[in-house]
Design a protein around this motif. Structure first.
Motif, short mmCIF file in Angstrom:
data_model
loop_
_atom_site.label_atom_id
_atom_site.label_comp_id
_atom_site.label_asym_id
_atom_site.label_seq_id
_atom_site.Cartn_x
_atom_site.Cartn_y
_atom_site.Cartn_z
N LYS A 139 0.85 -1.19 0.00
CA LYS A 139 0.00 0.00 0.00
C LYS A 139 0.89 1.24 0.00
CE LYS A 139 -3.55 2.36 2.76
NZ LYS A 139 -4.36 2.30 4.01
N ARG A 140 0.59 2.16 -0.92
CA ARG A 140 1.40 3.37 -1.02
C ARG A 140 1.07 4.32 0.12
NH1 ARG A 140 4.80 5.54 -4.26
NH2 ARG A 140 4.50 3.89 -5.83
N ILE A 141 2.13 4.81 0.78
CA ILE A 141 2.00 5.81 1.83
C ILE A 141 2.96 6.94 1.46
CG2 ILE A 141 2.25 6.32 4.29
CD1 ILE A 141 1.74 3.40 4.86
N GLY A 142 2.43 7.98 0.84
CA GLY A 142 3.29 9.05 0.34
C GLY A 142 4.20 8.52 -0.74
N TYR A 143 5.51 8.66 -0.53
CA TYR A 143 6.48 8.16 -1.51
C TYR A 143 6.96 6.75 -1.15
CZ TYR A 143 6.67 12.96 -3.18
OH TYR A 143 6.35 14.19 -3.69
N GLU A 144 6.42 6.19 -0.10
CA GLU A 144 6.88 4.89 0.38
C GLU A 144 5.79 3.84 0.17
OE1 GLU A 144 9.75 6.60 3.96
OE2 GLU A 144 7.66 6.08 4.40
N MET A 145 6.20 2.56 0.31
CA MET A 145 5.27 1.45 0.14
C MET A 145 5.32 0.58 1.39
SD MET A 145 3.76 1.55 -2.88
CE MET A 145 3.30 -0.14 -3.30
N LEU A 146 4.14 0.27 1.92
CA LEU A 146 4.04 -0.53 3.13
C LEU A 146 3.45 -1.90 2.80
CD1 LEU A 146 4.20 -0.82 6.24
CD2 LEU A 146 1.85 0.05 6.32
N LEU A 147 4.16 -2.96 3.23
CA LEU A 147 3.68 -4.32 3.05
C LEU A 147 3.40 -4.93 4.42
CD1 LEU A 147 3.25 -6.89 1.27
CD2 LEU A 147 5.65 -7.45 1.77
N LYS A 148 2.15 -5.35 4.63
CA LYS A 148 1.81 -6.11 5.83
C LYS A 148 1.84 -7.58 5.45
CE LYS A 148 -1.17 -2.51 7.81
NZ LYS A 148 -2.53 -2.19 8.31
N HIS A 149 2.49 -8.39 6.28
CA HIS A 149 2.65 -9.80 5.92
C HIS A 149 2.57 -10.67 7.17
CE1 HIS A 149 6.79 -10.12 7.49
NE2 HIS A 149 6.88 -8.85 7.15
N SER A 150 2.60 -11.98 6.95
CA SER A 150 2.46 -12.94 8.04
C SER A 150 3.68 -13.86 8.13
CB SER A 150 1.21 -13.80 7.84
OG SER A 150 0.06 -13.02 7.70
N LEU A 151 4.83 -13.40 7.64
CA LEU A 151 5.98 -14.26 7.47
C LEU A 151 7.06 -14.02 8.52
CD1 LEU A 151 6.37 -13.81 3.61
CD2 LEU A 151 5.22 -15.70 4.78
N THR A 152 7.68 -15.09 8.96
CA THR A 152 8.88 -14.99 9.77
C THR A 152 10.09 -14.94 8.85
OG1 THR A 152 9.20 -17.39 9.87
CG2 THR A 152 7.77 -16.39 11.55
N HIS A 153 11.25 -14.62 9.41
CA HIS A 153 12.48 -14.65 8.60
C HIS A 153 12.72 -16.06 8.07
CE1 HIS A 153 14.48 -10.75 10.29
NE2 HIS A 153 13.24 -10.56 9.88
N GLN A 154 12.35 -17.08 8.85
CA GLN A 154 12.52 -18.44 8.38
C GLN A 154 11.59 -18.73 7.21
OE1 GLN A 154 14.87 -20.88 9.64
NE2 GLN A 154 14.29 -21.55 7.59
N ASP A 155 10.37 -18.20 7.22
CA ASP A 155 9.47 -18.38 6.08
C ASP A 155 10.07 -17.77 4.82
OD1 ASP A 155 7.42 -19.70 7.47
OD2 ASP A 155 6.49 -17.82 8.09
N ILE A 156 10.60 -16.56 4.94
CA ILE A 156 11.22 -15.91 3.77
C ILE A 156 12.39 -16.74 3.26
CG2 ILE A 156 12.41 -13.84 2.94
CD1 ILE A 156 10.77 -12.22 4.97
N ALA A 157 13.16 -17.29 4.19
CA ALA A 157 14.26 -18.17 3.79
C ALA A 157 13.75 -19.40 3.06
CB ALA A 157 15.06 -18.58 5.03
N ASN A 158 12.66 -19.98 3.55
CA ASN A 158 12.10 -21.18 2.92
C ASN A 158 11.51 -20.89 1.55
OD1 ASN A 158 12.81 -22.50 5.26
ND2 ASN A 158 10.74 -22.60 6.08
N ILE A 159 11.06 -19.66 1.33
CA ILE A 159 10.54 -19.26 0.02
C ILE A 159 11.67 -19.02 -0.97
CG2 ILE A 159 9.28 -17.45 -1.23
CD1 ILE A 159 7.71 -17.02 1.42
N THR A 160 12.73 -18.37 -0.50
CA THR A 160 13.82 -17.96 -1.40
C THR A 160 14.96 -18.98 -1.44
OG1 THR A 160 14.81 -16.69 0.43
CG2 THR A 160 13.33 -15.51 -1.08
N CYS A 161 14.78 -20.11 -0.74
CA CYS A 161 15.80 -21.16 -0.68
C CYS A 161 17.14 -20.60 -0.20
CB CYS A 161 15.94 -21.85 -2.04
SG CYS A 161 14.46 -22.76 -2.53
N THR A 162 17.08 -19.87 0.89
CA THR A 162 18.27 -19.35 1.53
C THR A 162 18.23 -19.81 3.00
OG1 THR A 162 17.14 -17.26 2.03
CG2 THR A 162 18.39 -17.36 -0.02
N SER A 163 18.95 -19.14 3.86
CA SER A 163 18.91 -19.47 5.29
C SER A 163 18.33 -18.30 6.07
CB SER A 163 20.33 -19.77 5.80
OG SER A 163 21.12 -18.59 5.79
N ARG A 164 17.83 -18.60 7.25
CA ARG A 164 17.28 -17.53 8.10
C ARG A 164 18.35 -16.48 8.40
NH1 ARG A 164 17.59 -16.37 13.18
NH2 ARG A 164 18.60 -18.35 13.70
#
Length: 226
Positions: free
Chosen positions: A169-194
């Motif tokens: 969602k745009r807030i002025g010149y910035e973009m805000l993302l609300k999400h439900s992910l932990t750092h480990q989830d992001i790692a599991n999506i991108t095939c990296t490590s936490r």
């Protein structure tokens, strides 16, 4: 849930705009409304692929486990999307799992056989579902290419950028993302490590490209992030 309430929910899905009024009424009668608690498994490998789901509220992760037990997230499902639909193209038993993320979800559940029959009777619906399958296949190919040709840092940054472009969602010149992910989830999506995810996010924060806390990522400059 009353039939009228299910009709209201069905009207929210772009996919069902291809149905006429009698077909919508039939689908509302066939659909089962369910509320599933956070972190609960919706289905697991080996279970019958006889039901498909349409997400109304919340978020779901679709994934599998490697031979050494590591979780790999194949897709994130957000409201007004379907999942668990591979029974439409011949899957008999689940190969993946589907799990609720951090908030309770609401879904409409429809038997695969019932939906197949509706697709046979409605060419436009059938065509749209096939297009959705095609889009997901292309996304899977893009992810495979990313794993082959791009380093971990690039994959993490691209995941953030793409998620913000899709749901931010745009807030002025910035973009805000609300999400439900932990750092480990992001790692599991991108095939990296936490640890790598944490390192990259902290680096981006230090460079004033993003700010983040639990459940929120604020991108200060999308152009510089890209």
């Amino acid at each position: 849930m009353k039939m009228d309430a299910k009709r209201v929910f069905l009207e929210q899905f772009p996919l069902f705009s291809y149905l006429n009024e009698s077909e919508k009424a039939e689908l509302a009668e066939l659909a089962e409304h369910r509320v599933i608690a956070k972190h609960e498994m919706i289905y697991q490998p080996g279970q019958a692929s006889d039901t498909m789901f349409f997400l109304l509220r919340g978020a779901v992760k679709i994934g599998t486990h490697s031979n050494d037990g590591k979780e790999v997230i194949k897709a994130l499902i957000h409201p007004l999307a379907m999942f668990g639909e591979l029974g439409l193209i011949g899957e008999e038993n689940r190969k993946d799992f589907a799990q609720v993320l951090k908030d309770d979800i609401q879904v409409l559940c429809i038997k695969v056989l019932d939906f197949k029959r509706m697709m046979r009777d409605n060419f436009d619906l059938c065509n749209r579902v096939m297009m959705l399958f095609g889009t997901r296949l292309m996304q899977a190919e893009e992810k495979l290419e990313s794993l082959i040709f791009k380093d971990a840092r690039t994959r993490i940054i691209e995941f953030i950028r793409d998620s913000v472009n899709q749901r931010g969602k745009r807030i002025g010149y910035e973009m805000l993302l609300k999400h439900s992910l932990t750092h480990q989830d992001i790692a599991n999506i991108t095939c990296t490590s936490r640890q790598t995810v944490t390192l990259v996010l902290n680096e981006l924060k230090k460079s004033d490209l993003i700010h983040f806390n639990r459940g929120r990522i604020l991108v200060r400059d999308m152009a510089r992030l890209a």
